[in-house]
Design a protein around this motif. Structure first.
Motif, PDB file in Angstrom:
ATOM      1  N   ARG A  16       0.848  -1.196   0.000  1.00 41.40           N
ATOM      2  CA  ARG A  16       0.000   0.000   0.000  1.00 41.40           C
ATOM      3  C   ARG A  16       0.886   1.248   0.000  1.00 41.40           C
ATOM      4  O   ARG A  16       2.126   1.160   0.013  1.00 41.40           O
ATOM      5  CB  ARG A  16      -0.908  -0.005   1.235  1.00 41.40           C
ATOM      6  N   ILE A  18       3.133   4.435  -0.528  1.00 41.81           N
ATOM      7  CA  ILE A  18       4.216   4.770  -1.462  1.00 41.81           C
ATOM      8  C   ILE A  18       4.739   3.508  -2.159  1.00 41.81           C
ATOM      9  O   ILE A  18       5.012   3.517  -3.362  1.00 41.81           O
ATOM     10  CB  ILE A  18       5.353   5.496  -0.702  1.00 41.81           C
ATOM     11  N   ASP A  37       5.574  -7.726   1.583  1.00 47.18           N
ATOM     12  CA  ASP A  37       4.998  -6.995   2.722  1.00 47.18           C
ATOM     13  C   ASP A  37       4.538  -7.988   3.775  1.00 47.18           C
ATOM     14  O   ASP A  37       4.441  -9.188   3.513  1.00 47.18           O
ATOM     15  CB  ASP A  37       3.800  -6.151   2.212  1.00 47.18           C
ATOM     16  N   LEU A  59       6.823 -10.919   3.336  1.00 44.12           N
ATOM     17  CA  LEU A  59       8.181 -10.611   3.799  1.00 44.12           C
ATOM     18  C   LEU A  59       8.121  -9.685   5.002  1.00 44.12           C
ATOM     19  O   LEU A  59       7.605  -8.569   4.923  1.00 44.12           O
ATOM     20  CB  LEU A  59       8.988  -9.915   2.691  1.00 44.12           C
ATOM     21  N   ASP A  60       8.660 -10.181   6.102  1.00 47.25           N
ATOM     22  CA  ASP A  60       8.996  -9.294   7.214  1.00 47.25           C
ATOM     23  C   ASP A  60      10.467  -8.953   7.006  1.00 47.25           C
ATOM     24  O   ASP A  60      11.324  -9.845   7.050  1.00 47.25           O
ATOM     25  CB  ASP A  60       8.781 -10.008   8.556  1.00 47.25           C
ATOM     26  N   VAL A  61      10.756  -7.683   6.775  1.00 48.03           N
ATOM     27  CA  VAL A  61      12.121  -7.302   6.365  1.00 48.03           C
ATOM     28  C   VAL A  61      13.176  -7.590   7.425  1.00 48.03           C
ATOM     29  O   VAL A  61      14.377  -7.534   7.133  1.00 48.03           O
ATOM     30  CB  VAL A  61      12.205  -5.807   5.945  1.00 48.03           C
ATOM     31  N   ASN A  87      11.514   0.113   0.970  1.00 49.21           N
ATOM     32  CA  ASN A  87      10.493   1.116   1.264  1.00 49.21           C
ATOM     33  C   ASN A  87       9.760   0.845   2.581  1.00 49.21           C
ATOM     34  O   ASN A  87       9.216   1.772   3.182  1.00 49.21           O
ATOM     35  CB  ASN A  87       9.496   1.147   0.090  1.00 49.21           C
ATOM     36  N   SER A 138      14.165   6.902   2.569  1.00 42.62           N
ATOM     37  CA  SER A 138      14.419   7.549   3.857  1.00 42.62           C
ATOM     38  C   SER A 138      13.281   8.543   4.104  1.00 42.62           C
ATOM     39  O   SER A 138      12.107   8.178   4.010  1.00 42.62           O
ATOM     40  CB  SER A 138      15.802   8.221   3.834  1.00 42.62           C
ATOM     41  N   TYR A 152      12.343   7.132  14.784  1.00 45.90           N
ATOM     42  CA  TYR A 152      12.148   7.281  13.332  1.00 45.90           C
ATOM     43  C   TYR A 152      13.261   8.142  12.743  1.00 45.90           C
ATOM     44  O   TYR A 152      13.871   7.783  11.722  1.00 45.90           O
ATOM     45  CB  TYR A 152      10.769   7.901  13.088  1.00 45.90           C
ATOM     46  N   LYS A 156      16.053   6.919   9.984  1.00 45.42           N
ATOM     47  CA  LYS A 156      16.107   7.491   8.628  1.00 45.42           C
ATOM     48  C   LYS A 156      17.456   8.168   8.354  1.00 45.42           C
ATOM     49  O   LYS A 156      17.920   8.177   7.213  1.00 45.42           O
ATOM     50  CB  LYS A 156      14.941   8.456   8.424  1.00 45.42           C
ATOM     51  N   PRO A 182      11.224  11.808   1.136  1.00 48.92           N
ATOM     52  CA  PRO A 182       9.932  12.474   1.008  1.00 48.92           C
ATOM     53  C   PRO A 182       9.597  13.316   2.239  1.00 48.92           C
ATOM     54  O   PRO A 182       9.977  12.992   3.371  1.00 48.92           O
ATOM     55  CB  PRO A 182       8.928  11.312   0.894  1.00 48.92           C
ATOM     56  N   GLY A 183       8.869  14.399   1.988  1.00 50.54           N
ATOM     57  CA  GLY A 183       8.187  15.116   3.067  1.00 50.54           C
ATOM     58  C   GLY A 183       6.836  14.456   3.280  1.00 50.54           C
ATOM     59  O   GLY A 183       6.652  13.294   2.919  1.00 50.54           O
ATOM     60  N   ILE A 185       3.459  12.848   2.780  1.00 49.10           N
ATOM     61  CA  ILE A 185       2.801  12.249   1.615  1.00 49.10           C
ATOM     62  C   ILE A 185       1.489  11.619   2.091  1.00 49.10           C
ATOM     63  O   ILE A 185       1.447  11.014   3.175  1.00 49.10           O
ATOM     64  CB  ILE A 185       3.696  11.137   0.993  1.00 49.10           C
ATOM     65  N   THR A 187      -0.684   8.929   2.648  1.00 50.33           N
ATOM     66  CA  THR A 187      -0.684   7.455   2.667  1.00 50.33           C
ATOM     67  C   THR A 187      -1.359   7.023   3.974  1.00 50.33           C
ATOM     68  O   THR A 187      -1.615   7.859   4.847  1.00 50.33           O
ATOM     69  CB  THR A 187       0.757   6.873   2.673  1.00 50.33           C
ATOM     70  N   PRO A 188      -1.578   5.722   4.147  1.00 50.37           N
ATOM     71  CA  PRO A 188      -2.127   5.270   5.429  1.00 50.37           C
ATOM     72  C   PRO A 188      -1.270   5.710   6.627  1.00 50.37           C
ATOM     73  O   PRO A 188      -1.791   5.916   7.726  1.00 50.37           O
ATOM     74  CB  PRO A 188      -2.139   3.739   5.280  1.00 50.37           C
ATOM     75  N   THR A 190       0.058   8.550   7.187  1.00 53.13           N
ATOM     76  CA  THR A 190      -0.183   9.938   7.592  1.00 53.13           C
ATOM     77  C   THR A 190      -1.674  10.258   7.759  1.00 53.13           C
ATOM     78  O   THR A 190      -2.038  11.432   7.887  1.00 53.13           O
ATOM     79  CB  THR A 190       0.435  10.921   6.578  1.00 53.13           C
TER      80      THR A 190
HETATM   81  P1  NAD Z   1       2.426   2.899   4.851  1.00 58.41           P
HETATM   82  O1  NAD Z   1       2.236   2.615   6.300  1.00 58.41           O
HETATM   83  O2  NAD Z   1       1.240   3.147   4.009  1.00 58.41           O
HETATM   84  O3  NAD Z   1       3.253   1.728   4.142  1.00 58.41           O
HETATM   85  C1  NAD Z   1       4.312   1.090   4.775  1.00 58.41           C
HETATM   86  C2  NAD Z   1       4.286  -0.368   4.359  1.00 58.41           C
HETATM   87  O4  NAD Z   1       5.373  -1.033   5.013  1.00 58.41           O
HETATM   88  C3  NAD Z   1       2.995  -1.084   4.807  1.00 58.41           C
HETATM   89  O5  NAD Z   1       2.426  -1.793   3.733  1.00 58.41           O
HETATM   90  C4  NAD Z   1       3.477  -2.000   5.912  1.00 58.41           C
HETATM   91  O6  NAD Z   1       2.707  -3.187   6.041  1.00 58.41           O
HETATM   92  C5  NAD Z   1       4.902  -2.274   5.469  1.00 58.41           C
HETATM   93  N1  NAD Z   1       5.709  -2.794   6.565  1.00 58.41           N
HETATM   94  C6  NAD Z   1       5.765  -2.351   7.850  1.00 58.41           C
HETATM   95  N2  NAD Z   1       6.584  -3.128   8.567  1.00 58.41           N
HETATM   96  C7  NAD Z   1       7.077  -4.071   7.718  1.00 58.41           C
HETATM   97  C8  NAD Z   1       7.983  -5.149   7.861  1.00 58.41           C
HETATM   98  N3  NAD Z   1       8.534  -5.457   9.070  1.00 58.41           N
HETATM   99  N4  NAD Z   1       8.275  -5.898   6.790  1.00 58.41           N
HETATM  100  C9  NAD Z   1       7.702  -5.622   5.588  1.00 58.41           C
HETATM  101  N5  NAD Z   1       6.826  -4.628   5.385  1.00 58.41           N
HETATM  102  C10 NAD Z   1       6.518  -3.861   6.453  1.00 58.41           C
HETATM  103  O7  NAD Z   1       3.428   4.110   4.799  1.00 58.41           O
HETATM  104  P2  NAD Z   1       4.047   4.948   3.574  1.00 58.41           P
HETATM  105  O8  NAD Z   1       3.786   6.353   3.888  1.00 58.41           O
HETATM  106  O9  NAD Z   1       3.656   4.385   2.275  1.00 58.41           O
HETATM  107  O10 NAD Z   1       5.588   4.688   3.862  1.00 58.41           O
HETATM  108  C11 NAD Z   1       6.490   4.086   2.943  1.00 58.41           C
HETATM  109  C12 NAD Z   1       7.893   4.540   3.283  1.00 58.41           C
HETATM  110  O11 NAD Z   1       7.981   5.954   3.058  1.00 58.41           O
HETATM  111  C13 NAD Z   1       8.285   4.342   4.739  1.00 58.41           C
HETATM  112  O12 NAD Z   1       9.635   3.927   4.818  1.00 58.41           O
HETATM  113  C14 NAD Z   1       8.129   5.704   5.348  1.00 58.41           C
HETATM  114  O13 NAD Z   1       8.947   5.901   6.478  1.00 58.41           O
HETATM  115  C15 NAD Z   1       8.543   6.577   4.185  1.00 58.41           C
HETATM  116  N6  NAD Z   1       8.070   7.957   4.265  1.00 58.41           N
HETATM  117  C16 NAD Z   1       6.734   8.239   4.286  1.00 58.41           C
HETATM  118  C17 NAD Z   1       6.323   9.566   4.359  1.00 58.41           C
HETATM  119  C18 NAD Z   1       4.870   9.951   4.399  1.00 58.41           C
HETATM  120  O14 NAD Z   1       4.575  11.119   4.669  1.00 58.41           O
HETATM  121  N7  NAD Z   1       3.933   9.060   4.130  1.00 58.41           N
HETATM  122  C19 NAD Z   1       7.276  10.597   4.423  1.00 58.41           C
HETATM  123  C20 NAD Z   1       8.622  10.266   4.399  1.00 58.41           C
HETATM  124  C21 NAD Z   1       9.022   8.943   4.311  1.00 58.41           C
END
Ligand code: NAD
Length: 247
Positions: A16, A18, A37, A59-61, A87, A138, A152, A156, A182-183, A185, A187-188, A190
């Motif tokens: 989901r 980004i 994921d 996948l749990d990273v 990601n 990051s 966090y 990062k 990213p600043g 964004i 997504t779930p 935020t």
């Molecule tokens: P999100 O919560 O929508 O997506 C994150 C995804 O990572 C989810 O699908 C989640 O299930 C998965 N995940 C979490 N733990 C995991 C694990 N142990 N193993 C595998 N998958 C795992 O968030 P997003 O906003 O799409 O974030 C994506 C990336 O972008 C993240 O690294 C986040 O820190 C970064 N980011 C997001 C923003 C923002 O504003 N949304 C800004 C800067 C950076």
């Protein structure tokens, strides 16, 4: 333009937000994409929506056995690995004083150790394949400090540094490693964030996942002389401060 047909890519956290947008962009470039994921149902649905050149794998990273299986499956289904997008990430609210030790460790474990583990296990394959790109997602929290999200921010910044170390090591093998910052964004992650977070930015809005994905697509297919580089996509948030109101 790098030709990615007959090659494979892995996008962690691809179910989901980004990650899903990045998977969609990469599929369009011709590479076979493994959406990886911990969210199985969402991840399956996302991969299915991308068509036959995408598949989902759990996948749990933080788990090295799962990483090995995902890497094997990616190459068995779509060809030699060409792209890894680290990601997956989690956000926890807590200051240096208030965040629990367990939660600090967990955030660093997923956001930093998880990305390191992926690079650690993918790099020998990319090296053997003679090329490839690793993109580490990051944050602006890897470029500056924020209060209230200590783990966090630490994770990062760590990922930004790790990107540079890996770029130096892997460049001679033809493998590029870049970080994306990213600043805010939409997504779930935020959901529930106040719009005022973006109000002071030169572009005073949240970004969309597709805008980040487009930058990742550029890094993968176009930015062939960039490695160890930071790609910022933040509406200008880190450009500086407006003093206009003070003059
Ligand atoms: P999100 O919560 O929508 O997506 C994150 C995804 O990572 C989810 O699908 C989640 O299930 C998965 N995940 C979490 N733990 C995991 C694990 N142990 N193993 C595998 N998958 C795992 O968030 P997003 O906003 O799409 O974030 C994506 C990336 O972008 C993240 O690294 C986040 O820190 C970064 N980011 C997001 C923003 C923002 O504003 N949304 C800004 C800067 C950076």
């Amino acid at each position: 333009m790098t030709d990615l047909h007959g090659r494979s890519a892995i996008v962690t956290g691809g179910a989901r937000g980004i990650g899903a947008a990045i998977a969609r962009t990469l599929v369009k470039s011709g590479v076979g994409v493994v959406v990886a994921d911990i969210l199985d149902d969402t991840g399956e649905a996302t991969a299915e929506s991308l068509g036959p050149t995408a598949l989902f794998r759990h996948l749990d990273v933080t788990d090295d056995d799962q990483w090995r299986r995902v890497l094997d499956d990616a190459e068995a289904n779509f060809g030699p690995l060409a792209v890894l997008v680290n990601n997956a990430g989690i956000l926890d609210f807590g200051s240096v004083e208030s965040e629990s030790p367990a939660m600090f460790r967990h955030v660093v474990d997923v956001n930093l150790f998880g990305a390191w583990l992926g690079m650690h296990l993918a790099a020998p394959r990319l090296r053997a394949n003679g090329d490839g790109v690793i993109v580490n997602i990051s944050s602006t929290a890897g470029l500056m400090g924020y209060s209230g999200i200590a783990g966090y921010v630490a994770s990062k910044w760590g990922l930004r540094g790790l990107t540079k170390a890996a770029a130096i090591e892997l460049g001679p093998a033809g493998v590029r490693v870049c970080s994306v910052h990213p600043g805010p964004i939409h997504t779930p992650m935020t959901v529930g964030f106040d719009a005022s977070i973006a109000a002071g930015q030169p572009l005073p809005r949240f970004g969309e996942p597709e805008e980040v994905a487009s930058m990742v697509g550029f890094i993968v297919t176009e930015a062939t002389f960039s490695t160890g580089s930071e790609f910022i996509i933040d509406g200008g948030a880190t450009a500086g401060m407006s003093l206009t109101d003070l003059s």
